[in-house]
Write an enzyme that holds these catalytic residues in place. Structure first.
Site, PDB file in Angstrom:
ATOM      1  N   TYR A  11       0.903  -1.317  -0.019  1.00  0.00           N
ATOM      2  CA  TYR A  11       0.026   0.006   0.037  1.00  0.00           C
ATOM      3  C   TYR A  11       0.848   1.442   0.095  1.00  0.00           C
ATOM      4  O   TYR A  11       0.450   2.175  -0.787  1.00  0.00           O
ATOM      5  CB  TYR A  11      -0.871   0.007   1.150  1.00  0.00           C
ATOM      6  N   ASP A  31      10.296  -6.952  -3.527  1.00  0.00           N
ATOM      7  CA  ASP A  31       9.239  -7.467  -2.471  1.00  0.00           C
ATOM      8  C   ASP A  31       9.271  -9.118  -2.830  1.00  0.00           C
ATOM      9  O   ASP A  31       9.754  -9.425  -3.850  1.00  0.00           O
ATOM     10  CB  ASP A  31       7.811  -6.856  -3.183  1.00  0.00           C
ATOM     11  N   ASN A  32       8.467  -9.786  -1.839  1.00  0.00           N
ATOM     12  CA  ASN A  32       8.456 -11.355  -2.060  1.00  0.00           C
ATOM     13  C   ASN A  32       6.824 -11.641  -2.091  1.00  0.00           C
ATOM     14  O   ASN A  32       6.757 -12.802  -2.137  1.00  0.00           O
ATOM     15  CB  ASN A  32       8.984 -12.016  -0.944  1.00  0.00           C
ATOM     16  N   THR A 144       5.662   2.494  14.258  1.00  0.00           N
ATOM     17  CA  THR A 144       4.179   2.768  14.345  1.00  0.00           C
ATOM     18  C   THR A 144       4.137   3.702  15.744  1.00  0.00           C
ATOM     19  O   THR A 144       4.678   3.314  16.880  1.00  0.00           O
ATOM     20  CB  THR A 144       3.170   1.671  14.376  1.00  0.00           C
ATOM     21  N   SER A 179      -0.879  -5.206  20.519  1.00  0.00           N
ATOM     22  CA  SER A 179      -1.036  -6.206  19.735  1.00  0.00           C
ATOM     23  C   SER A 179       0.462  -6.761  19.371  1.00  0.00           C
ATOM     24  O   SER A 179       1.377  -6.143  19.566  1.00  0.00           O
ATOM     25  CB  SER A 179      -1.548  -6.001  18.312  1.00  0.00           C
ATOM     26  N   TYR A 181       1.747  -7.677  16.536  1.00  0.00           N
ATOM     27  CA  TYR A 181       2.245  -6.846  15.485  1.00  0.00           C
ATOM     28  C   TYR A 181       2.950  -5.593  16.242  1.00  0.00           C
ATOM     29  O   TYR A 181       4.327  -5.401  15.672  1.00  0.00           O
ATOM     30  CB  TYR A 181       1.110  -6.475  14.540  1.00  0.00           C
ATOM     31  N   HIS A 182       2.522  -4.635  16.987  1.00  0.00           N
ATOM     32  CA  HIS A 182       2.999  -3.480  17.307  1.00  0.00           C
ATOM     33  C   HIS A 182       4.093  -4.005  18.259  1.00  0.00           C
ATOM     34  O   HIS A 182       5.010  -3.197  18.107  1.00  0.00           O
ATOM     35  CB  HIS A 182       1.903  -2.879  18.146  1.00  0.00           C
ATOM     36  N   LYS A 185       7.135  -4.248  16.288  1.00  0.00           N
ATOM     37  CA  LYS A 185       7.892  -2.951  15.898  1.00  0.00           C
ATOM     38  C   LYS A 185       8.723  -2.396  17.022  1.00  0.00           C
ATOM     39  O   LYS A 185       9.581  -1.849  16.935  1.00  0.00           O
ATOM     40  CB  LYS A 185       6.733  -2.029  15.610  1.00  0.00           C
ATOM     41  N   VAL A 211      -2.590   5.272   8.269  1.00  0.00           N
ATOM     42  CA  VAL A 211      -2.470   6.163   6.965  1.00  0.00           C
ATOM     43  C   VAL A 211      -3.949   6.028   6.432  1.00  0.00           C
ATOM     44  O   VAL A 211      -4.397   4.864   6.154  1.00  0.00           O
ATOM     45  CB  VAL A 211      -1.460   5.603   5.805  1.00  0.00           C
ATOM     46  N   ASN A 240      -9.898   4.144   5.599  1.00  0.00           N
ATOM     47  CA  ASN A 240     -10.103   3.469   4.213  1.00  0.00           C
ATOM     48  C   ASN A 240     -11.331   2.598   4.434  1.00  0.00           C
ATOM     49  O   ASN A 240     -12.131   2.428   3.746  1.00  0.00           O
ATOM     50  CB  ASN A 240      -8.972   2.624   3.931  1.00  0.00           C
ATOM     51  N   TYR A 255     -15.685   0.288  17.084  1.00  0.00           N
ATOM     52  CA  TYR A 255     -15.536  -0.711  18.253  1.00  0.00           C
ATOM     53  C   TYR A 255     -15.717  -0.001  19.606  1.00  0.00           C
ATOM     54  O   TYR A 255     -15.152   1.099  19.990  1.00  0.00           O
ATOM     55  CB  TYR A 255     -13.870  -1.269  18.236  1.00  0.00           C
ATOM     56  N   ARG A 326     -11.087  -6.064  20.346  1.00  0.00           N
ATOM     57  CA  ARG A 326      -9.559  -5.856  20.832  1.00  0.00           C
ATOM     58  C   ARG A 326      -9.550  -5.707  22.510  1.00  0.00           C
ATOM     59  O   ARG A 326     -10.526  -5.256  22.943  1.00  0.00           O
ATOM     60  CB  ARG A 326      -8.930  -4.543  20.236  1.00  0.00           C
ATOM     61  N   GLU A 328      -7.964  -3.211  24.564  1.00  0.00           N
ATOM     62  CA  GLU A 328      -7.517  -1.943  24.391  1.00  0.00           C
ATOM     63  C   GLU A 328      -8.198  -1.031  25.205  1.00  0.00           C
ATOM     64  O   GLU A 328      -9.405  -1.149  25.605  1.00  0.00           O
ATOM     65  CB  GLU A 328      -7.533  -1.154  23.084  1.00  0.00           C
TER      66      GLU A 328
HETATM   67  N1  NAD Z   1      -0.439   1.480   6.232  1.00  0.00           N
HETATM   68  C1  NAD Z   1      -0.361   1.974   7.421  1.00  0.00           C
HETATM   69  O1  NAD Z   1      -1.592   2.815   7.814  1.00  0.00           O
HETATM   70  C2  NAD Z   1       0.842   1.927   8.485  1.00  0.00           C
HETATM   71  C3  NAD Z   1       0.812   2.691   9.682  1.00  0.00           C
HETATM   72  C4  NAD Z   1       2.122   2.460  10.388  1.00  0.00           C
HETATM   73  C5  NAD Z   1       3.123   1.760  10.070  1.00  0.00           C
HETATM   74  N2  NAD Z   1       2.933   0.953   8.948  1.00  0.00           N
HETATM   75  C6  NAD Z   1       4.213   0.532   8.497  1.00  0.00           C
HETATM   76  O2  NAD Z   1       4.451   0.542   7.118  1.00  0.00           O
HETATM   77  C7  NAD Z   1       4.975  -0.356   6.611  1.00  0.00           C
HETATM   78  C8  NAD Z   1       4.059  -0.767   4.974  1.00  0.00           C
HETATM   79  O3  NAD Z   1       3.032  -0.862   5.342  1.00  0.00           O
HETATM   80  P1  NAD Z   1       1.797  -1.305   4.428  1.00  0.00           P
HETATM   81  O4  NAD Z   1       0.320  -0.698   4.774  1.00  0.00           O
HETATM   82  O5  NAD Z   1       2.142  -0.603   2.844  1.00  0.00           O
HETATM   83  O6  NAD Z   1       1.910  -2.871   4.403  1.00  0.00           O
HETATM   84  P2  NAD Z   1       1.626  -3.755   3.051  1.00  0.00           P
HETATM   85  O7  NAD Z   1       1.452  -5.145   3.690  1.00  0.00           O
HETATM   86  O8  NAD Z   1       0.848  -3.252   2.020  1.00  0.00           O
HETATM   87  O9  NAD Z   1       2.976  -3.647   2.383  1.00  0.00           O
HETATM   88  C9  NAD Z   1       4.133  -4.324   2.783  1.00  0.00           C
HETATM   89  C10 NAD Z   1       4.922  -5.112   1.647  1.00  0.00           C
HETATM   90  O10 NAD Z   1       6.063  -5.632   2.237  1.00  0.00           O
HETATM   91  C11 NAD Z   1       6.248  -7.018   1.542  1.00  0.00           C
HETATM   92  N3  NAD Z   1       6.885  -7.798   2.445  1.00  0.00           N
HETATM   93  C12 NAD Z   1       6.770  -8.327   3.749  1.00  0.00           C
HETATM   94  N4  NAD Z   1       7.912  -9.189   4.115  1.00  0.00           N
HETATM   95  C13 NAD Z   1       8.663  -9.173   3.136  1.00  0.00           C
HETATM   96  C14 NAD Z   1       9.751  -9.940   3.013  1.00  0.00           C
HETATM   97  N5  NAD Z   1      10.351 -10.666   4.155  1.00  0.00           N
HETATM   98  N6  NAD Z   1      10.503  -9.530   2.039  1.00  0.00           N
HETATM   99  C15 NAD Z   1      10.187  -9.101   1.072  1.00  0.00           C
HETATM  100  N7  NAD Z   1       9.025  -8.146   1.121  1.00  0.00           N
HETATM  101  C16 NAD Z   1       8.088  -8.479   2.075  1.00  0.00           C
HETATM  102  C17 NAD Z   1       4.821  -7.570   1.485  1.00  0.00           C
HETATM  103  O11 NAD Z   1       4.451  -8.445   0.332  1.00  0.00           O
HETATM  104  C18 NAD Z   1       3.807  -6.084   1.189  1.00  0.00           C
HETATM  105  O12 NAD Z   1       3.966  -6.043  -0.095  1.00  0.00           O
HETATM  106  C19 NAD Z   1       4.855  -1.634   7.425  1.00  0.00           C
HETATM  107  O13 NAD Z   1       6.021  -1.968   8.143  1.00  0.00           O
HETATM  108  C20 NAD Z   1       3.867  -1.242   8.477  1.00  0.00           C
HETATM  109  O14 NAD Z   1       4.025  -1.680   9.586  1.00  0.00           O
HETATM  110  C21 NAD Z   1       1.778   1.133   8.034  1.00  0.00           C
END
Ligand code: NAD
Length: 382
Positions: A11, A31-32, A144, A179, A181-182, A185, A211, A240, A255, A326, A328
Site C-alpha cells: 500500500y 518484494d516477495n 508505528t 498487539s 504486531y505492534h 515494531k 494512513v 479506508n 469498536y 480488541r 485496548e
Molecule cells: N499502512 C499504515 O497505515 C501503516 C501505519 C503505520 C506503520 N505502517 C508500516 O509501514 C509498512 C508498510 O505498510 P503497508 O500498509 O504498505 O503494508 P503492506 O502489507 O501493504 O506492504 C508491505 C509489503 O512488504 C512485503 N513484504 C513483507 N515481508 C517481506 C519480506 N520478508 N521480503 C520482501 N517483502 C516483504 C509484502 O509483500 C507487502 O507488499 C509496514 O512496516 C507497516 O507496519 C503502516
C-alpha cells in the site's frame, strides 16, 4: 542517489517507489509478494486492481519514461539481501517489508509466528547487510505510533529524559503495545538502537499513525498505477474501511465507545515524510525518531466525518457501535508530539471533506469489487 525500497508492492511501498522515481532517484523495488499470499490465504483482496510489480513498472515507464528496477525476493533471506546491498551500494534503504496487521498477528499461533519471524528477521538482515556491505547507507524504517500505546503522560518523539535519584539520562520513550504486531515494531526499534550503538549505523525510525487515502500525484497518472487498497477488518486501516463501508451501505463498525484516539495522516504526507527523512539524513551513530502523524481523532470523530461526506453522495451512512474485539483502553489520555518532521519542512494535508470525497469517488469506481463478507469477522484479542 540510489534508493532500495523493501516492501515495494505494498500500500505504501508502491507509491513510495513512484515518488522517488519521479524525483530522479535510481529506485530498486523489492518484494516477495508475502502480502498477496497471506491475503489470499484468508480470502481478502484489494479494492483496486493491483498488477504485479513488473507490470506496474512497465506502466510507469510508459507514463514517465523512467525505469524502476524490480527484484522479487525475501528480505529474510540473508543471501538475497546481502547480495543486493553489496552489488547496488544504495545511499538509502526504506524498510516497509513487514507483516503490518495487528488483527492478523492476533489470529492464532501460525500468524503470530509469521509476524514475529518476518518482522524481526527482516530488520536484523537489513542491519547486518548495511553494516557489512554499505555502512554509509541510511536506513529508514517504518515504526508505528502503536509502539507507545496510550500512556497517561504526553508522548515525546522517541526519547524521554528521565531524572532518577538526582541523575539524568535519555532513554527510548516507554513502549507498551496492544498487539503482537505492534510489539514486533518495538522489538525492531530495540534491534536498530542496539546496532546503532554497536556499529554506528545511521537510522531514521518513523513512528507512523494509520494512513488513509487512495491516490498520490504519481499513482493518479494511470489506473494501472493505483496502490493496493484493503478495506477488510484485517488489513484495512480505519478511514479506508469506513469510506468503503459507506459506499456499500454497511454500517460503520465503531469498536466499543469509539473514544480510542490515534494520530492519522494522508498517504501523500507519508511520501512527503519519507522524502524529507531521506533528503536530511541523521548523523553517523544516530537513531533519529519522528512521530509521523498530522492530527489526532477518535474513531467516533472519524465515523462522523465520513458520514457527513457520505451525504454529498446521497448516502445515508449509519454508524453502529459493536462489542470491541480488541483488548485496548477505550477512554484514555492521548497527547503525542509531532513537530520533528514539521521542523524539517512537512506541510500537513489534513483530513478535509474534499480529501475524503476523493476517496469516496475511488471506492464508488470499484464498488462492484467490494465483498461485504470480509468487512467484519470479529477477530478477538482473547
Ligand atoms: N499502512 C499504515 O497505515 C501503516 C501505519 C503505520 C506503520 N505502517 C508500516 O509501514 C509498512 C508498510 O505498510 P503497508 O500498509 O504498505 O503494508 P503492506 O502489507 O501493504 O506492504 C508491505 C509489503 O512488504 C512485503 N513484504 C513483507 N515481508 C517481506 C519480506 N520478508 N521480503 C520482501 N517483502 C516483504 C509484502 O509483500 C507487502 O507488499 C509496514 O512496516 C507497516 O507496519 C503502516
Amino acid at each position: 542517489m540510489k534508493i532500495v525500497i523493501l516492501g515495494a508492492d505494498g500500500y505504501l511501498g508502491w507509491p513510495t517507489v513512484l515518488y522517488f522515481s519521479n524525483k530522479g532517484y535510481d529506485v530498486i523495488a523489492v518484494d516477495n509478494y508475502l502480502k498477496r499470499q497471506i491475503t489470499e490465504d484468508i480470502g481478502v483482496s484489494s479494492l483496486t486492481p493491483t498488477p504485479f510489480l513488473e507490470n506496474r513498472a512497465k506502466a510507469w515507464k510508459e507514463a514517465s519514461a523512467k525505469t524502476i528496477e524490480v527484484r522479487i525476493g525475501d528480505v529474510c533471506d540473508y543471501n538475497f539481501l546481502s547480495d543486493l546491498i553489496r552489488t547496488e551500494q544504495p545511499d538509502a534503504i526504506i524498510h516497509y517489508a513487514e507483516q503490518p496487521s495487528a488483527p492478523y498477528s492476533m489470529m492464532g499461533h501460525k500468524e503470530a509466528a509469521l509476524t514475529l519471524q518476518n518482522n524481526l528477521m527482516s530488520t536484523l538482515n537489513i542491519a547486518y547487510a548495511i553494516h557489512e556491505f554499505a555502512p554509509n547507507c541510511h536506513i529508514v524504517k517504518l515504526g508505528t505510533m502503536g509502539e507507545y500505546g496510550t500512556p497517561n503522560i504526553d508522548i515525546e518523539e522517541g526519547w524521554l529524559e528521565v531524572e532518577h535519584n538526582g541523575r539524568k539520562d535519555n532513554f527510548l520513550f516507554p513502549r507498551q503495545a496492544s498487539s503482537l504486531y505492534h510489539t514486533t515494531k518495538i522489538q525492531d526499534t530495540d534491534l536498530l538502537w542496539f546496532y546503532v550503538r554497536t556499529w554506528q549505523l545511521k537510522v531514521t525510525d518513523l513512528m507512523q499513525g494509520p494512513v488513509y487515502g487512495t491516490f498520490t500525484d504519481e499513482t493518479s497518472l494511470n489506473p494501472f498505477l493505483a496502490p493496493s487498497f484493503f478495506y477488510d477488518e484485517v488489513f484495512g486501516t480505519v478511514v479506508n474501511r469506513f469510506v468503503v463501508q459507506s459506499v456499500c451501505e454497511y454500517p460503520l463498525t465503531v469498536y466499543g465507545s469509539g473514544t480510542q484516539t490515534r494520530g492519522y495522516l494522508d498517504i501523500r504526507n507519508t511520501l512527503d515524510c519519507l522524502g524529507l527523512a531521506v533528503e536530511f539524513p541523521p548523523s553517523v551513530g544516530e537513531l533519529r525518531i519522528f512521530n509521523q502523524i498530522t492530527e489526532t481523532f477518535s474513531v467516533k470523530e472519524i465515523a462522523e466525518k465520513v458520514k457527513q461526506v457520505g451525504k454529498l453522495f446521497d448516502l445515508d451512512v449509519k454508524i453502529k457501535s459493536i462489542e470491541n474485539p480488541r483488548t485496548e483502553k477505550e477512554s484514555h489520555y492521548y497527547n503525542p508530539k509531532y513537530t520533528g518532521l514539521i521542523n524539517l519542512g512537512l506541510k500537513p494535508r489534513l483530513m478535509s471533506d474534499e480529501n475524503l470525497a476523493k476517496m469516496f469517488v475511488t471506492a464508488m469506481k470499484y464498488k462492484d469489487r467490494i465483498n461485504q463478507n470480509v468487512i467484519f469477522k470479529g477477530i478477538k484479542w482473547n
